[in-house]
Design a protein around this motif. Structure first.
Motif, mmCIF file in Angstrom:
data_model
loop_
_atom_site.group_PDB
_atom_site.id
_atom_site.type_symbol
_atom_site.label_atom_id
_atom_site.label_comp_id
_atom_site.label_asym_id
_atom_site.label_seq_id
_atom_site.Cartn_x
_atom_site.Cartn_y
_atom_site.Cartn_z
ATOM 1 N N MET A 95 38.941 38.852 40.775
ATOM 2 C CA MET A 95 39.680 39.282 41.953
ATOM 3 C C MET A 95 40.150 40.710 41.750
ATOM 4 O O MET A 95 40.710 41.041 40.703
ATOM 5 C CB MET A 95 40.897 38.361 42.181
ATOM 6 N N SER A 96 39.929 41.561 42.742
ATOM 7 C CA SER A 96 40.366 42.949 42.628
ATOM 8 C C SER A 96 41.878 43.032 42.733
ATOM 9 O O SER A 96 42.545 42.135 43.258
ATOM 10 C CB SER A 96 39.727 43.795 43.733
ATOM 11 N N ALA A 97 42.429 44.144 42.230
ATOM 12 C CA ALA A 97 43.882 44.283 42.154
ATOM 13 C C ALA A 97 44.550 44.264 43.522
ATOM 14 O O ALA A 97 45.696 43.842 43.657
ATOM 15 C CB ALA A 97 44.235 45.570 41.412
ATOM 16 N N ASP A 98 43.822 44.729 44.552
ATOM 17 C CA ASP A 98 44.431 44.798 45.881
ATOM 18 C C ASP A 98 44.075 43.606 46.769
ATOM 19 O O ASP A 98 44.450 43.559 47.931
ATOM 20 C CB ASP A 98 44.032 46.113 46.577
ATOM 21 N N GLU A 99 43.352 42.631 46.231
ATOM 22 C CA GLU A 99 42.970 41.444 47.003
ATOM 23 C C GLU A 99 44.096 40.426 46.945
ATOM 24 O O GLU A 99 44.676 40.171 45.893
ATOM 25 C CB GLU A 99 41.692 40.835 46.425
ATOM 26 N N THR A 100 44.409 39.839 48.090
ATOM 27 C CA THR A 100 45.473 38.835 48.135
ATOM 28 C C THR A 100 44.946 37.514 47.593
ATOM 29 O O THR A 100 43.931 37.005 48.068
ATOM 30 C CB THR A 100 45.976 38.637 49.573
ATOM 31 N N PRO A 101 45.594 36.940 46.611
ATOM 32 C CA PRO A 101 45.121 35.667 46.056
ATOM 33 C C PRO A 101 45.318 34.531 47.044
ATOM 34 O O PRO A 101 46.229 34.550 47.877
ATOM 35 C CB PRO A 101 46.000 35.484 44.819
ATOM 36 N N ALA A 147 37.851 26.387 36.791
ATOM 37 C CA ALA A 147 38.276 25.516 37.892
ATOM 38 C C ALA A 147 38.416 26.261 39.200
ATOM 39 O O ALA A 147 38.484 25.639 40.262
ATOM 40 C CB ALA A 147 39.610 24.857 37.539
ATOM 41 N N ALA A 148 38.488 27.585 39.149
ATOM 42 C CA ALA A 148 38.725 28.392 40.358
ATOM 43 C C ALA A 148 37.677 29.493 40.484
ATOM 44 O O ALA A 148 38.000 30.649 40.755
ATOM 45 C CB ALA A 148 40.125 28.991 40.323
ATOM 46 N N VAL A 149 36.445 29.120 40.325
ATOM 47 C CA VAL A 149 35.351 30.097 40.382
ATOM 48 C C VAL A 149 35.253 30.739 41.755
ATOM 49 O O VAL A 149 35.014 31.957 41.883
ATOM 50 C CB VAL A 149 34.010 29.419 40.007
ATOM 51 N N ALA A 150 35.444 29.967 42.818
ATOM 52 C CA ALA A 150 35.266 30.463 44.182
ATOM 53 C C ALA A 150 36.583 30.789 44.869
ATOM 54 O O ALA A 150 36.582 31.144 46.055
ATOM 55 C CB ALA A 150 34.495 29.425 45.004
ATOM 56 N N THR A 151 37.704 30.686 44.156
ATOM 57 C CA THR A 151 39.006 30.860 44.780
ATOM 58 C C THR A 151 39.724 32.068 44.193
ATOM 59 O O THR A 151 40.096 32.052 43.002
ATOM 60 C CB THR A 151 39.891 29.606 44.563
ATOM 61 N N PRO A 152 39.963 33.115 44.963
ATOM 62 C CA PRO A 152 40.762 34.236 44.456
ATOM 63 C C PRO A 152 42.147 33.737 44.036
ATOM 64 O O PRO A 152 42.817 33.041 44.792
ATOM 65 C CB PRO A 152 40.852 35.177 45.662
ATOM 66 N N HIS A 153 42.542 34.084 42.837
ATOM 67 C CA HIS A 153 43.784 33.549 42.310
ATOM 68 C C HIS A 153 44.449 34.549 41.381
ATOM 69 O O HIS A 153 43.831 35.514 40.934
ATOM 70 C CB HIS A 153 43.536 32.239 41.558
ATOM 71 N N GLU A 154 45.722 34.297 41.135
ATOM 72 C CA GLU A 154 46.453 35.047 40.124
ATOM 73 C C GLU A 154 47.150 34.050 39.217
ATOM 74 O O GLU A 154 47.485 32.939 39.634
ATOM 75 C CB GLU A 154 47.492 35.974 40.779
ATOM 76 N N ARG A 197 38.369 22.753 44.580
ATOM 77 C CA ARG A 197 38.417 21.536 45.393
ATOM 78 C C ARG A 197 39.824 21.290 45.924
ATOM 79 O O ARG A 197 40.001 20.887 47.078
ATOM 80 C CB ARG A 197 37.949 20.347 44.564
ATOM 81 N N LEU A 198 40.858 21.545 45.100
ATOM 82 C CA LEU A 198 42.228 21.303 45.531
ATOM 83 C C LEU A 198 42.626 22.238 46.675
ATOM 84 O O LEU A 198 43.260 21.803 47.647
ATOM 85 C CB LEU A 198 43.188 21.486 44.353
ATOM 86 N N VAL A 199 42.258 23.499 46.580
ATOM 87 C CA VAL A 199 42.584 24.452 47.649
ATOM 88 C C VAL A 199 41.836 24.088 48.929
ATOM 89 O O VAL A 199 42.410 24.137 50.033
ATOM 90 C CB VAL A 199 42.283 25.885 47.206
ATOM 91 N N ALA A 200 40.583 23.691 48.816
ATOM 92 C CA ALA A 200 39.830 23.260 49.998
ATOM 93 C C ALA A 200 40.469 22.017 50.620
ATOM 94 O O ALA A 200 40.554 21.896 51.855
ATOM 95 C CB ALA A 200 38.383 22.976 49.606
ATOM 96 N N PHE A 201 40.933 21.111 49.787
ATOM 97 C CA PHE A 201 41.610 19.902 50.260
ATOM 98 C C PHE A 201 42.883 20.274 51.013
ATOM 99 O O PHE A 201 43.170 19.738 52.097
ATOM 100 C CB PHE A 201 41.918 19.023 49.050
ATOM 101 N N ALA A 202 43.639 21.213 50.471
ATOM 102 C CA ALA A 202 44.876 21.648 51.133
ATOM 103 C C ALA A 202 44.588 22.265 52.490
ATOM 104 O O ALA A 202 45.304 22.017 53.471
ATOM 105 C CB ALA A 202 45.615 22.641 50.241
#
Length: 316
Positions: free
Chosen positions: A1-7, A32-39, A104-109
């Motif tokens: 994730m880039s520094a200016d991207e919102t997680p 676990a979070a390959v497709a999810t931008p996160h911090e 999967r958890l973020v998609a579920f939410a």
């Protein structure tokens, strides 16, 4: 994730002498979070050893300034104050989310936006389901009944063989995700809980607001509960103080006394039976002896836990 991207999710980790676990935890989060931008935000409640390791080896983790050993709830509150995402995911440093679990958890939410919090299922290193998956909001009667029901409080959660998601009372505090707006609405964790039962209190307040809490049993995490020392006397003492603090906060004075004597009687059962069984079962002597030694202080030192956390750090 880039520094200016919102997680999309802020992952909060409260460390306490966690150098033996933190690398595996962070590696597990990445898988676990390959497709999810996160911090990832971490605060060190220990002596600074975990923070030093993270600074040297894990630059992807944002360090939240330590304030000493302020407790699990307060540590998460500090991390949450720096979080930028709409979801807050609490992960214990001795927990390892399994591949794809956070995606999967973020998609579920997102598919169930009216809920306030979401979780999965945690397993111990041998693959056994963690009992913390099945917590219910306890009543005074539950503490009494635990004396004759293997010492456990009433079980909630989804059935062990569930394959579909469903509503629960309480999520496992070692891996749980809460909407950031709901977190702010209820004020996060009650910091008068130093350690244990703060998640039960949190979900009591979430449920009192009318929100739903959901579990997807397909979201999996490996959790080495108690950092490999689940039967330490210190852990059992903190757990007991936390339970009594919850009882003092949410029950009537009579209800709290009923809960307290239920806790004491269950402890007596463990202390006595553990000692007896250690002599009768040589192959399991060590475990039964540890069980007795862990619960004996609860029987003998009732004043240490009877009033809960009076200053926030009794028993430390």
């Amino acid at each position: 994730m880039s520094a200016d991207e919102t997680p999309h999710v802020s992952i909060l980790v409260v460390a306490y002498h966690s150098t033996a676990f933190i690398r595996q935890c962070v590696d597990g989060i990445a898988a676990a979070a390959v497709a999810t931008p996160h911090e990832i935000l971490m605060i060190d409640n220990g002596g600074g050893d975990t923070e030093a390791l993270v600074r040297a080896e894990l630059p992807q983790v944002r360090i939240v300034p330590s304030e000493g050993n302020i407790g699990f709830g307060a540590g998460n509150n500090r991390c949450a104050a720096h979080a930028r995402a709409p979801f807050l995911l609490l992960v214990n440093p001795d927990a390892v989310p399994q591949p794809g679990a956070i995606d999967r958890l973020v998609a579920f939410a997102r598919s169930t936006p009216d809920a306030a919090a979401w979780g999965g299922r945690s397993y111990d290193p041998s693959g056994k389901l963690d009992a913390a998956n099945f917590l219910a909001l306890p009543t005074p009667a539950d503490f009494v009944l635990s004396v004759v029901s293997a010492g456990r409080l009433r079980r909630g959660g989804l059935p062990e063989d569930a394959t579909q998601h469903g509503a629960v009372d309480v999520l496992n505090g070692g891996f749980m995700m809460v909407r950031a707006d709901v977190w702010r609405e209820i004020g996060g964790f009650d910091e008068s809980f130093f350690l244990y039962s703060e998640e039960v209190d949190l979900f009591k307040r979430i449920r009192d607001k009318g929100y739903t809490v959901l579990v997807d049993p397909g979201v999996k995490v490996m959790h080495d509960a108690g950092s490999g020392d689940a039967l330490s006397a210190g852990r059992i003492m903190f757990m007991t103080i936390g339970r009594m603090h919850y009882a003092r906060k949410h029950y009537s004075s009579i209800g709290a006394v009923v809960a307290g004597w239920g806790i004491w009687a269950a402890a007596l059962k463990y202390a006595v039976f553990g000692k007896v069984l250690a002599g009768l079962a040589p192959t399991k002597r060590e475990r039964f002896a540890a069980l007795s030694q862990a619960w004996t202080p609860i029987v003998r030192e009732r004043q240490r836990w009877w009033y809960g956390y009076r200053t926030g750090n009794e028993g430390r």
